[in-house]
Each structure stands twice: as C-alpha cells, then as structure tokens.
Design an enzyme around this catalytic site. Structure first.
Site, PDB file in Angstrom:
ATOM      1  CB  CYS A  20      37.830 -32.141  22.045  1.00 10.25           C
ATOM      2  SG  CYS A  20      39.068 -31.027  21.426  1.00 10.25           S
ATOM      3  NE  ARG A  44      31.377 -30.736  23.296  1.00 14.97           N
ATOM      4  CZ  ARG A  44      31.315 -30.504  24.771  1.00 14.97           C
ATOM      5  NH1 ARG A  44      30.272 -30.589  25.240  1.00 14.97           N
ATOM      6  NH2 ARG A  44      32.484 -30.431  25.284  1.00 14.97           N
ATOM      7  CD1 TRP A  84      37.042 -25.191  18.425  1.00 14.89           C
ATOM      8  CD2 TRP A  84      38.403 -25.291  20.071  1.00 14.89           C
ATOM      9  NE1 TRP A  84      37.188 -24.203  18.795  1.00 14.89           N
ATOM     10  CE2 TRP A  84      37.882 -23.854  19.826  1.00 14.89           C
ATOM     11  CE3 TRP A  84      39.225 -25.292  21.254  1.00 14.89           C
ATOM     12  CZ2 TRP A  84      38.531 -22.744  20.435  1.00 14.89           C
ATOM     13  CZ3 TRP A  84      39.517 -24.198  22.155  1.00 14.89           C
ATOM     14  CH2 TRP A  84      39.188 -22.795  21.434  1.00 14.89           C
ATOM     15  CG  ASN A  96      37.361 -33.904  24.717  1.00 10.57           C
ATOM     16  OD1 ASN A  96      37.709 -34.387  23.805  1.00 10.57           O
ATOM     17  ND2 ASN A  96      36.098 -33.698  25.194  1.00 10.57           N
ATOM     18  N   GLY A  97      41.133 -31.915  26.035  1.00 10.66           N
ATOM     19  CA  GLY A  97      41.855 -31.281  27.066  1.00 10.66           C
ATOM     20  C   GLY A  97      43.388 -30.859  26.558  1.00 10.66           C
ATOM     21  CD  GLU A 137      25.093 -11.731  25.245  1.00 14.81           C
ATOM     22  OE1 GLU A 137      26.236 -11.916  25.850  1.00 14.81           O
ATOM     23  OE2 GLU A 137      24.819 -12.759  24.746  1.00 14.81           O
ATOM     24  CE  LYS A 184      25.115 -14.370  21.681  1.00 13.07           C
ATOM     25  NZ  LYS A 184      25.878 -14.252  23.023  1.00 13.07           N
ATOM     26  CD  GLU A 207      29.172 -15.482  20.292  1.00 11.48           C
ATOM     27  OE1 GLU A 207      29.842 -16.503  20.799  1.00 11.48           O
ATOM     28  OE2 GLU A 207      28.254 -14.997  21.267  1.00 11.48           O
ATOM     29  CG  HIS A 250      35.729   9.231  30.867  1.00 10.81           C
ATOM     30  ND1 HIS A 250      36.134  10.373  31.430  1.00 10.81           N
ATOM     31  CD2 HIS A 250      34.615   9.084  31.118  1.00 10.81           C
ATOM     32  CE1 HIS A 250      35.387  10.943  32.175  1.00 10.81           C
ATOM     33  NE2 HIS A 250      34.173  10.223  32.030  1.00 10.81           N
ATOM     34  CE  LYS A 285      26.073 -23.413  23.770  1.00 10.02           C
ATOM     35  NZ  LYS A 285      25.482 -22.062  23.459  1.00 10.02           N
TER      36      LYS A 285
END
Ligand code: AGP
Length: 623
Positions: free
Chosen positions: A2, A27, A75, A101-102, A487, A491, A494, A510, A618
C-alpha cells in the site's frame, strides 16, 4: 504494498495526490482512491479497483476542488480487491476519512464492539475501516482530530501508517504510524505533503521528517507542522532530514520497461560503488559505518528476504572465504519464528533494498533489544532500517529501484558485501594483503565484463523463447552459484509465473531428481571453478532422464558445451593460476545477468505485467 500520500496547501490537492500516487505505482497495488475536503464543507471520496488510470478517469469526470486531501494505493491484505474495499474509508457520518497501510491485528474485536455497542454498519470487509469509525466516535465525543488520533492509537494493535482528514478540523491532516513508515514533506510556500515512501515527495521537496513510531503529527493549512509523542502527548521538535535520492524518473530512458532499464544500469552502479568505496591507494572506506561496529564481534548473522536474502547467501561465502569469521544466515521471517540468540558480540547484517520490509525490520528490532550490533545494507537512506542502523549503514546507491523484481539492487548488495568482506579481512589480518589487493583490482574488471555480457541480451532472448510453453524449470548451482540458481529461479517465477525451483546441484540426487523428466528443463550454472565438473555431472544426470538441458557457460568452455541443448554464453572472467582459489569468487556478478534477462524476455513474450507482476509488492511492509 500500500501507498499513502497527502497534500495540504494553497493549491488544488487532487493534482498533487494523483502525481504522488503515480510515483508509488511501482510498489504494486490493486486499487486506489482519494479523499478531498471540498470547499462545500464535505469530504469527497473517489476510489476504484484496478490501475490508477481508473481513478484518474473518475476524477476527470468529477474533478474535486479543495486544498486538503489524502490518497492511497491498496495492496489487499484483508478483504478482496474491490471498489468498496479500496481506501479511503469514512466514518458512518462521513465526518472523517482515513487511509491506512499495515494490518490491524485486533480488528475483529474492535469491529464486534463497534457493531454491538455503537450499532455501526460497516461498508467494507477491510480491517482499516475500524479506524475510521473509532475516529468518528472520538470526534462525536468532542475531541479534536489530533486528540482523537492520540486516543485511538491506544486501542489499535498491529502495524499502521495512518493519514486522516475531518470536517471537524477542516484545515488539518493528521498522521501517525507504528511499524510502517510515513514521511512529512516540507514544501515551498507553506505547502505540506505526506507519503509512506519519500520517493513520492522528491518531485516537490527534499526536506522531510520521518515520523517515529507512535508519534502523531498535525499538518496545518497555514504551513505549520506539529509533532506529538503518542505516550506523553507532549509536543516535540522533529528532526528535519535532507533527502539525497534522485527523483524517481518516470521515463524509462528509451527502454520498454523499468526492469530492462535497471538490468542495464548495473555496470554503472558497480563502477560508481567501486569509485566511492575503493580509494586510489586501494583503501576501502565506508563513510557511514563507525569502525568500532566491526570490532569485538565473534559472530555474524545475516538476515533478509527474497532477493536480499540471496545476496546475503553470497555475502556469507565472501565473508567466510576472506574474513574467516563464521557467518550464519536466516530468512528474517524464520528468525521471527523463534528466539533469536544474539548478544553484544553479534553483528546483525540486515539486507533490504527498500529498508521497509516488515519481516526484516521486526527481526532487527528484536536483535537490537538483545544487544546485537546492526549493520544495514540498503538502497534507501531515508528508510526505517537506515534510521535503526544509524552509524552502521552501507548504502548501495543503486538509485530508486522502480520495477518490483529486484535486479540492480541485488548486484549492488553483493558488491557491498564483497567490499565488507575484504575490509573485515584487512581488520582481522585473515589473508595476506597482496591477495586482498589482487581481489580489489579484480573487482575493477567487473563493470566492463558485465557490459559485455549485457550486450548479448538479444542472443539470450532468442535462446529462451523456444521454452515459452514449459510448465516447470529447475535451476542448479553450487558454491557461489548456488544462491544465483535460487535468485535466477526467483526472477523466473516472479516474472513469468512458471513453477521454477532452484536447488543446490548436489542435492538433486537426494530427492528432487524424482521430479525430472522431459517436461522439466534444467538450467545449470557451469562457470569455471572448483565445482564445475560436479555440477556438470548433475546436469547430465538430469539430461539422461530426458530433461532438456540449458546452462550458463563461459566463452572458453569446452565440456559443458558438448552436453547442453541450449547455452547462454558469458565472457570468461580473468584467470590467475596464482589465485586459482578465487576462480569462481566473482562469477555471481556475471552469471546472474543472463538469468535476469531470460526471465525478463520470457515474461515480456508471455505478456506478463513485467514491472508489476501479479500479487507482488515492491516493499512488503506487512508480516
Ligand atoms: C525480489 O525480486 C522480490 N521483489 C522480493 O523477493 C524482494 O527481494 C523482497 O521482498 C525483499 O525486499 P527488500 O530488499 O526491499 O527488503
């Protein structure tokens, strides 16, 4: 996550709100809205699900005049993305409007009490709406907006950054926060601004006040800004900071997406960081890091989330290889799941691009309470993390990273960790100075090799597109390139939304190899180094089970090239027989680039929202 914005001043608030919300789009969000105190004495709320353009269309049809306003990009956490769940939210009598926000942890109890004892009817399914009703009741009881806010912060539990306007106090915006950031911007001509991310203020001012937890601020139409301690309710003198970040450039400098622009910014950022920290005499300097922080430590604990965590994994390898200090690393969210065993001899290295990630901040605050020392590696000098680490900051100076997928911040974080590792090795005399000087000189080759690699983008694009219909991928790496496999897989997943798993190559036999067949291409990182041949064997083991085999190799490779179906070639790193032990030490800076690019190109080919992938934010400012 948010975003909150606000404006109070001599101009029309709406324009400022929309421009500021536009900056916060990066964001990630699913709806947006504004509330404006109209000259007719009412608060007008306009909000819409979806992209900001939907809100802009509504405000164009119904332009609201007014000098005071607050805005929000949501968000969704509690309540699905919808018009009615979008912020701002108002009290039942429309007396007050808020943006939040939160997460309000005790909102169920509060909501039940409001319904049962005050017959409040809720319009939305959000937790945030309880704040509007609590404020409305305080105002009805005769409290000012400021005192109403001071009263309710004792009732709500959880994380919040709040802005509110009220018909009761028409010339005021009230702000408060706890475990979520909010910043005041001091503009020209008595204009005042607020935002949950200072990036939204940079177009208007560089003078900011970062509100501290449980403080309450009043922004007045006459240009006054008053800050109060939430506990004592006494007025305090706030500290004004000067922002040194560049304004978020909303143009993509000719690139189709911010992501591609930021991938290509990496060599210049590495070059700038080296020039900033490595002096001509090869002395490493960290201007914002008090030297005593690195002394008298017997343990290092790295924490972070997502890409920042993977940078930390490589930092661990660099620190242990050079400084010979045992380094532990843990996801911040996992640290929060148990007692964090640290003391005054522990150095916590917190890595966070935004410096606002809730998991990382909460883990850091817990460790600080136990006496640990904090070193922050962040991209935002105005962030909560940077403030917590005062005197212990290494700023990655990557420029604001707009695309949700982290790329330039990743390589910049890695470089700062490598420089820290060399610096610690010098302090502890853990390696001969000629070795450390060789390493410092080798770092200087990185920008140009990165540039040479990025120049191959089109080739990487052509080679990955034939795999566009695959439903799963497995990325494999060892040692310094195991975190790169993780990583690269992050990428890929996402950005393309394709199931992609990163593994330590040695782990395949394994268990994970059971998932391998002709429908699961493997991508192995096969750059020269101590683990090259073992990784190649793992790749071949998968190939013999039908998996298409892709790999990152260098131009001089002869073996892997024979085995792989598709190769992403990178320039060979300089090699020195004398320093063979460091052969794969720098490879992460190069091997990650084709992985960033193939994720980008495949996502673009698949028509994904490259800069704002679905469900992602973000900066994840909630736990
Ligand atoms: C990485 O591409 C993601 N955007 C995500 O994993 C991110 O790295 C993570 O949320 C941590 O963010 P931070 O660095 O701002 O703390």
């Amino acid at each position: 996550m948010c975003g909150i914005v606000g404006y109070i001043g001599q101009d029309n608030a709406l324009d400022y709100l929309i421009n500021s919300l536009r900056v916060l789009e990066y964001r990630g969000y699913d709806s947006s809205g504004v509330a404006i105190y109209s000259p007719d004495g009412h608060i007008k709320i306009i909000k819409a699900k979806g992209k900001l353009n939907n809100l802009i269309e509504l405000t164009a049809r119904n332009p609201q005049k007014g000098k005071i306003g607050i805005g929000h990009t949501r968000w969704a956490t509690q309540g699905i993305p919808s018009d009615i769940n979008a912020h701002p939210h108002a009290s039942s009598d429309s007396e007050v409007a808020i943006v939040h926000n939160g997460i309000i942890n005790n909102f169920h109890e509060l909501k039940e009490e409001l319904i049962k004892n005050f017959k409040i009817t809720f319009a939305s399914d959000t937790d945030s709406e309880v704040i509007a009703h609590l404020l409305g009741l305080e105002l009805k009881a005769g409290f000012s907006l400021k005192n109403s806010m001071l009263n309710i912060i004792n009732k709500i539990k959880g994380s919040y950054a709040l802005a509110a306007i009220s018909k009761n106090d028409p010339n005021t915006i009230i702000l408060t926060c706890h475990d979520a950031p909010i910043v005041i911007g001091i503009g020209k001509e008595k204009d005042l601004f607020c935002a949950s991310d200072s990036a939204a203020l940079l177009q208007y001012t560089d003078q900011i006040i970062r509100l501290k937890d449980r403080q309450v601020a009043e922004l007045k139409l006459n240009g006054e800004y008053l800050v109060f301690d939430g506990k004592t309710q006494k007025q305090i003198t706030p500290q004004i900071q000067v922002l040194n970040a560049d304004p978020v450039s909303l143009d993509k400098a000719g690139y189709k997406h911010f992501l591609l622009k930021e991938i290509n910014e990496q060599p210049a950022i590495i070059r700038k960081l080296l020039a900033h920290h490595v002096k001509d005499n090869l002395k490493i300097e960290f201007a914002e890091l008090k030297p005593e922080l690195l002394k008298d430590i017997n343990r290092i604990l790295i924490c972070g989330c997502g890409t920042a965590f993977y940078a930390g994994m490589i930092g661990k390898l660099a620190l242990e290889t050079l400084a010979k200090i045992p380094v532990e690393i843990e996801f911040a969210s996992e640290l929060l799941a148990r007692e964090i065993l640290v003391d005054e001899k522990t150095l916590i290295i917190a890595i966070s691009q935004s410096g606002e990630t809730a998991d990382t901040l909460l883990a850091v605050k817990t460790a600080l309470k136990k006496g640990a020392k904090l070193l922050a590696i962040t991209n935002r000098s105005d962030s909560t993390l940077s403030a917590l680490a005062e005197g212990g900051n290494i700023l990655i100076q990557a420029g604001i990273e707009v695309s949700v997928a982290a790329t330039k911040s990743f390589t910049a974080q890695m470089l700062c960790l490598y420089l820290l590792a060399i610096n610690l090795a010098e302090i502890h005399n853990s390696l001969p100075s000629e070795k450390l000087n060789w390493l410092k000189n080798e770092l200087r080759y990185l920008p140009q090799i990165m540039e040479q690699t990025l120049a191959r983008s089109e080739t990487y694009r052509e080679k990955i597109l034939p795999y566009a219909q695959q439903k799963a991928f497995v990325f494999l790496g060892r040692n310094f390139n195991y975190p790169i496999a993780l990583e690269g897989a992050l990428k890929f997943k996402e950005l393309t939304y394709i199931q992609t798993t990163g593994y330590a190559a040695g782990e395949m036999k394994h268990g994970p190899i059971a998932t391998i067949d002709e429908t699961t291409p493997t991508l192995s990182i096969l750059l020269p180094g101590s683990t090259y041949h073992k990784t190649l064997h793992n790749c071949i083991e998968a190939k013999t089970r039908g998996a298409p085999s892709l790999g990152v190799i260098d131009d001089l490779d002869k073996s892997a090239r024979q085995e792989l179906d598709t190769v992403f070639e990178v320039p060979a790193l300089p090699f020195s027989e004398e320093y063979k032990e460091f052969q794969d030490f720098f490879s992460p800076f190069i091997s990650v680039l084709p992985l960033q690019l193939i994720a980008y190109y495949l996502a673009e080919h698949l028509g994904k929202d490259v800069d704002q992938p679905r469900n992602l934010a973000k900066s994840v400012t909630v736990e």
